[in-house]
Motif scaffolding. Structure first.
Motif, PDB file in Angstrom:
ATOM      1  N   ALA A   1       1.166  -0.963  -0.184  1.00 45.06           N
ATOM      2  CA  ALA A   1      -0.320  -0.001   0.106  1.00 45.06           C
ATOM      3  C   ALA A   1       0.661   1.093  -0.021  1.00 45.06           C
ATOM      4  O   ALA A   1      -0.517   2.402   0.063  1.00 45.06           O
ATOM      5  N   GLY A   2       2.570   1.023  -0.246  1.00 44.75           N
ATOM      6  CA  GLY A   2       2.698   2.943   0.245  1.00 44.75           C
ATOM      7  C   GLY A   2       4.059   2.318   0.991  1.00 44.75           C
ATOM      8  O   GLY A   2       4.025   1.214   1.562  1.00 44.75           O
ATOM      9  N   PRO A   3       4.535   3.211   1.052  1.00 43.21           N
ATOM     10  CA  PRO A   3       6.397   3.108   2.076  1.00 43.21           C
ATOM     11  C   PRO A   3       5.859   2.631   2.576  1.00 43.21           C
ATOM     12  O   PRO A   3       4.583   3.379   3.628  1.00 43.21           O
ATOM     13  N   ILE A   4       6.340   1.790   4.054  1.00 43.09           N
ATOM     14  CA  ILE A   4       6.283   1.965   5.972  1.00 43.09           C
ATOM     15  C   ILE A   4       6.714   2.575   5.919  1.00 43.09           C
ATOM     16  O   ILE A   4       7.822   3.215   6.200  1.00 43.09           O
ATOM     17  N   GLY A   5       6.472   3.536   7.020  1.00 42.43           N
ATOM     18  CA  GLY A   5       6.908   4.845   7.759  1.00 42.43           C
ATOM     19  C   GLY A   5       7.269   4.564   9.003  1.00 42.43           C
ATOM     20  O   GLY A   5       7.184   3.504   9.376  1.00 42.43           O
ATOM     21  N   GLY A   6       8.676   4.642   9.399  1.00 43.47           N
ATOM     22  CA  GLY A   6       9.374   4.598   9.716  1.00 43.47           C
ATOM     23  C   GLY A   6       9.760   3.303  10.235  1.00 43.47           C
ATOM     24  O   GLY A   6       9.787   2.685  11.749  1.00 43.47           O
ATOM     25  N   ALA A   7      10.448   2.454   9.329  1.00 44.52           N
ATOM     26  CA  ALA A   7      10.752   1.495   9.183  1.00 44.52           C
ATOM     27  C   ALA A   7      11.762   1.160  10.043  1.00 44.52           C
ATOM     28  O   ALA A   7      12.808   0.111  10.039  1.00 44.52           O
ATOM     29  N   GLN A   8      12.748   2.783   9.996  1.00 45.14           N
ATOM     30  CA  GLN A   8      13.587   2.752  10.497  1.00 45.14           C
ATOM     31  C   GLN A   8      13.724   2.127  12.151  1.00 45.14           C
ATOM     32  O   GLN A   8      15.105   1.737  12.708  1.00 45.14           O
ATOM     33  N   ASP A   9      12.351   2.316  12.873  1.00 50.35           N
ATOM     34  CA  ASP A   9      12.135   2.234  14.428  1.00 50.35           C
ATOM     35  C   ASP A   9      12.053   0.300  14.344  1.00 50.35           C
ATOM     36  O   ASP A   9      12.492   0.016  15.670  1.00 50.35           O
TER      37      ASP A   9
END
Length: 973
Positions: free
Chosen positions: A867-875
């Motif tokens: 559905a789109g880039p995963i926000g906060g993937a760095q977490d």
């Protein structure tokens, strides 16, 4: 200085801490990333074989010594999570599938993986041979494939090699065969198993010499090689071979190795010492001599022969597999794919008047002369007259050649002059017989017409004869007699170059070939498949050897023969009383071969000589009246009840089995290596090409690639890029050119289509038996190429984050247990679920039976919606360290059983070695035993290296719920 891991542990050159690296780990060498394929402890320290991941080294395979290079492993616990933004998570899915494909199946797994999906009929008796070779109790795959002629030992070899490759034990393979079957072996390995081998025939060796300096080891240039034993056994290559280690060595027709004083045996000992896996193949596995057979068995396992030289029957049963056409395990599955042989047809041919004169002369003057003395003036006076008789039974042309050659070599003196005069008279009589029609030749022409040979007919016949003069004479006269062009009659014999022999064999397999009669010597009696278009065979002359008769018959009487093979023998009947007896004896030989074929599966045990020349000498004595046929050729009953090696073989392998010892039904095929990410190979390749190229289906551009897929037709076409072409260049240049492989690679994407195109290659007009559409099997180089590209998509120590059907963030991990040889002993798939992101110290660890089960747990099989880039993937990076640590802790329990199992098997082998050594102690004064003891000590070193010594845990992917970290209108959900 080295690097410091997140755990505070300093890591520099691996030599200081070898436990930090194992197959599947990623290392940094010379500032480039490499995927470790294998490791091995050597006398020079740790040797690492790796595949390049970075852009500059992506298509490079390299080996590094820890003592010479700084090899820095990336700490899996320090992985950094990045979001996969590709459509349907294609990039992550490709990377994960490629990683799974590159992860070796554990050594102890006897399930059939890739071999069961190759382009070969799934015959249970062949599968049982593969499972026996892979039996983990053996520690190393070593086996003698002793199946009788026609059962498909080449396919069994290919299946075993395919499974070894999938287990990470088949990177470097050497196949040694007779030279006339080099192309046949290469063709089978490629067309059915997608294993490309370079063929080092005379032309291939010449190409290598042009590329390499004279001091360079040619066997380091190619990973997988097929070469003839005649080429390889010379002193020129021995030094190179002694320094070259092989993952697997195959030696075909291995009965030629048993004599310890020969160059063949010397070569075999060098190869056996330097190969982990050893496959010997022979339809005649022993020569009746226990000492010679023991030498063959020692190549596989030196402790299988007791120090006193006696065979350990239990060990022999472990190392040898033996079946024949009528074994229950075989007869029940071959069905219509191996038509039953017809009763042999012996055609009695009355000699012509001129031939009777020659026979009378041979009998009265040479075989049974008045006064008992023949004109022969050389040594062994009892042999040469029978050489003349044998030549005469072949053809007048062969007799003339033999007599003329003998006359040419005569010296001077009264005895030589007398013999010269007798030979001259014999030649004159033979010339008279040659100018008139040979009775046997006339009957041959009649027979060929009876079976359909003629204009407009597709019928084919193989005609065997011993003498080259006979072959040439038949080739010269048959076209005119049959009304056929000269190209319809081909000749093959040992005097032809290996390339010409291979050309003739391949042409005869082609339906479109003009060849209708193949006139061949006994060079074609071993290993050659001639049944594709032919079920008629003629013995123009009958060998004085049961072994040779059986070998000839096996060229058309073998698995895949759809029509009942018919064997016809021509027997010359003369009026000469002093040239009698041969008809009855030779007729009985043909009948005896047929009888043993049905009851024993081979005929060598009937005479107990196990050697063509020795059998010929015994039959000569029968023909000379010195012995009775019944004394020379035993009955089937006598063989089965004999208290010797032949009786032992019958009791071990041929005797009817009880239900307890009968072969068990085949096991279910494994799905452990099938991830479920892709439904088939072509879908994986299709995804890889679309990920690597913007529009691979469009016209060829500067990127040098074009891709078309036709699922309805079961084919796909690829214009291969340069780096893929390089992987195919080991295949025959004629095949690459004829099928335009390097400019337009056509793939059969289903087994049905692959079989169809393989069969069509024998019927089209290309005159090539190599298929125009090659089956896309699981080991195909194009898939390996796609995997290497996909593995390069991640940056240094990165882990993809993707969405899936999970309730909480979940880390998929792979754990492997490896031994000192860098082989995967056991593998485990785990998931670590983190239900509370605020408390990542708490994770639910779950082991899974297979990667498919683990992916199902993650709700991540097949294509996924992104559905789109995963926000906060760095977490999510914070999850990697606890997941790896918990997995390591759990792995100790998961692998404990595997370690115990391997340790117990190694201990049993060590006990066996100790027992052998103790027995040898009292006999060590024997010189030959000292050599065997050295081989046992080498075995001990190999056994010790099988003990597991390191574990590796890798985080593969982080799966988060579908609504995790979605970006909506610039705001993270």
């Amino acid at each position: 200085m080295g690097l410091v891991t997140a755990e505070g542990r300093k890591v520099g050159a691996i030599g200081s801490d070898p436990s930090t690296i194992a197959p599947g780990s990623v290392v940094v060498v010379r500032d480039e990333e490499w995927l470790v394929r294998s490791t091995e402890e050597t006398s020079d320290g740790l040797l690492v074989t790796a595949q390049g991941l970075g852009e500059l080294v992506r298509d490079t395979e390299a080996t590094f010594y820890a003592a010479l290079d700084k090899i820095v492993p990336l700490d899996p616990a320090a992985g950094v999570v990045i979001a996969d933004s590709s459509p349907q998570h294609r990039t992550a899915r490709l990377w994960l599938e490629s990683t799974i494909r590159k992860t070796a199946v554990p050594l102890g797994d006897q399930s059939l993986t890739v071999s069961a999906r190759a382009l070969a009929d799934p015959l249970s008796y062949q599968q049982s041979a593969v499972r026996k070779a892979l039996d983990p109790a053996n520690l190393r795959p070593r086996i003698l494939l002793a199946d009788a002629v026609g059962l498909g030992k080449t396919l069994e070899i290919g299946m075993i090699l395919a499974e070894l490759v999938r287990r990470g034990r088949g990177d470097r393979i050497l196949i040694v065969t007779p030279r006339h079957v080099l192309e046949q072996m290469q063709h089978e390995m490629w067309s059915r198993f997608a294993l490309p081998f370079v063929r080092l025939d005379s032309a291939g060796i010449q190409r290598v010499r042009q590329k390499l300096p004279s001091t360079r080891n040619p066997f380091t240039f190619y990973r997988r090689v097929i070469i003839s034993i005649d080429t390889l056994k010379s002193d020129r290559y021995l030094a190179h071979l002694s320094k070259q280690r092989w993952d697997a060595v195959v030696i075909d027709e291995s009965h030629n190795l048993s004599n310890a004083s020969t160059l063949n045996n010397r070569l075999a000992r060098v190869l056996a010492r330097n190969a982990e896996s050893l496959i010997l193949a022979s339809a005649t596995p022993h020569n009746g001599n226990p000492q010679s057979f023991a030498e063959l068995i020692r190549l596989l396992d030196p402790t299988a022969v007791r120090p006193d030289g006696s065979l350990d029957e239990e060990e022999v049963a472990r190392l040898v597999i033996r079946r024949h056409r009528h074994s229950p395990e075989v007869a029940g599955v071959v069905g219509a794919d191996w038509a039953e042989r017809q009763e042999p047809q012996n055609l009695l041919v009355p000699a012509s008047a001129a031939e009777n004169v020659v026979a009378q002369e041979l009998g009265d003057v040479w075989l049974r002369p008045v006064g008992g003395v023949s004109p022969y003036s050389g040594q062994a006076s009892g042999l040469f007259p029978w050489a003349l008789a044998k030549a005469f039974l072949s053809s007048p042309a062969a007799l003339r050649e033999t007599a003329t050659e003998r006359r040419r070599r005569l010296g001077s003196g009264p005895a030589a002059d007398a013999e010269r005069s007798a030979l001259t008279h014999l030649i004159e009589l033979t010339d008279a017989a040659t100018t008139t029609s040979s009775a046997k030749y006339v009957r041959l022409v009649e027979h060929l017409r009876e079976v359909g040979i003629g204009k407009g007919s597709s019928a084919r016949v193989v005609v065997f004869a011993e003498r080259i003069a006979t072959l040439r004479w038949l080739q010269d006269h048959l076209p005119k007699s049959l009304g056929l062009p000269t190209g319809a009659i081909e000749i093959m014999h040992s005097g032809l170059p290996d390339e010409e022999q291979q050309r003739v064999v391949e042409a005869f397999k082609q339906e479109s070939s003009a060849i209708r009669v193949l006139v061949t010597g006994d060079v074609a009696s071993e290993g050659v498949n001639l049944h594709a278009q032919c079920h008629e065979l003629v013995h123009y002359d009958i060998p004085w050897s049961l072994i040779r008769i059986e070998q000839r018959n096996g060229r058309i009487d073998r698995y895949g023969q759809k029509f009942p093979p018919r064997i016809t023998a021509l027997l010359l009947e003369t009026d000469a009383q002093t040239f009698t007896g041969d008809l009855r004896v030779l007729t009985r030989l043909v009948e005896k071969e047929h009888e043993a074929h049905g009851a024993l599966g081979d005929v060598a045990s009937l005479m107990g000589r196990y050697d063509v020349k020795a059998e010929e000498e015994d039959i000569r004595k029968v023909l000379a009246g010195e012995r009775d046929l019944e004394d020379v050729v035993r009955s089937v009953e006598d063989v089965t009840e004999a208290d010797d090696l032949t009786g032992l073989f019958f009791r071990m392998f041929d005797e009817p089995q009880t239900p307890a010892t009968a072969p068990q039904p085949p096991q279910a095929l494994t799905t452990a290596t099938n991830s479920g990410l892709y439904p088939d190979e072509v879908s994986y390749l299709d995804d890889a090409l679309h990920a690597a190229y913007i529009d691979p289906s469009g016209p060829v551009s500067d990127r040098g690639v074009m891709w078309r897929r036709d699922d309805a037709f079961g084919t796909a076409e690829l214009v291969p890029p340069r780096d893929l072409v390089q992987r195919l260049e080991v295949l025959p240049q004629t095949y690459l050119a004829d099928r335009q492989v390097t400019s337009r690679l056509v793939l059969a994407t289903t087994p049905a289509r692959g079989r169809l195109r393989l069969a069509a290659a024998l019927t089209d007009t290309s005159m090539s038996s190599w298929p125009d559409a090659h089956f896309l099997g699981p080991l195909h180089p194009v898939l390996e190429w796609a995997s290497d590209r996909a593995l390069a998509t991640l940056g240094r120590n990165e882990v993809f984050a993707v969405r899936g059907e999970v309730d909480a963030p979940t880390v998929l991990l792979l754990g492997t247990l490896t031994n000192r040889r860098g082989q995967v002993v056991s593998a485990a798939w785990l998931t670590a679920q983190f239900p509370d992101m605020e408390n990542i110290a708490f994770a639910i660890m779950t082991p899974h039976e297979s990667v498919a089960a683990a992916l199902a747990e993650c709700g991540w099989q097949g294509k996924q919606v992104n559905a789109g880039p995963i926000g906060g993937a760095q977490d999510l990076t914070a999850l990697i360290r606890p997941a790896v640590h918990k997995a390591r802790s759990q792995m100790r329990d998961v692998f404990a059983a595997a370690e115990t199992d391997v340790a117990s098997r190694v201990a049993r082998w060590s006990e066996k070695l100790d027992g052998w050594d103790a027995e040898a102690g009292a006999l060590i004064q024997r010189n030959e035993l000292r050599q065997h003891r050295v081989r046992v000590e080498q075995e001990r070193e190999l056994v010790e290296a099988m003990n597991p010594d390191r574990q590796l845990v890798r985080p593969l992917v982080v799966v988060v719920p579908q609504n995790f970290g979605q970006i909506r209108g610039g705001v993270q959900a």
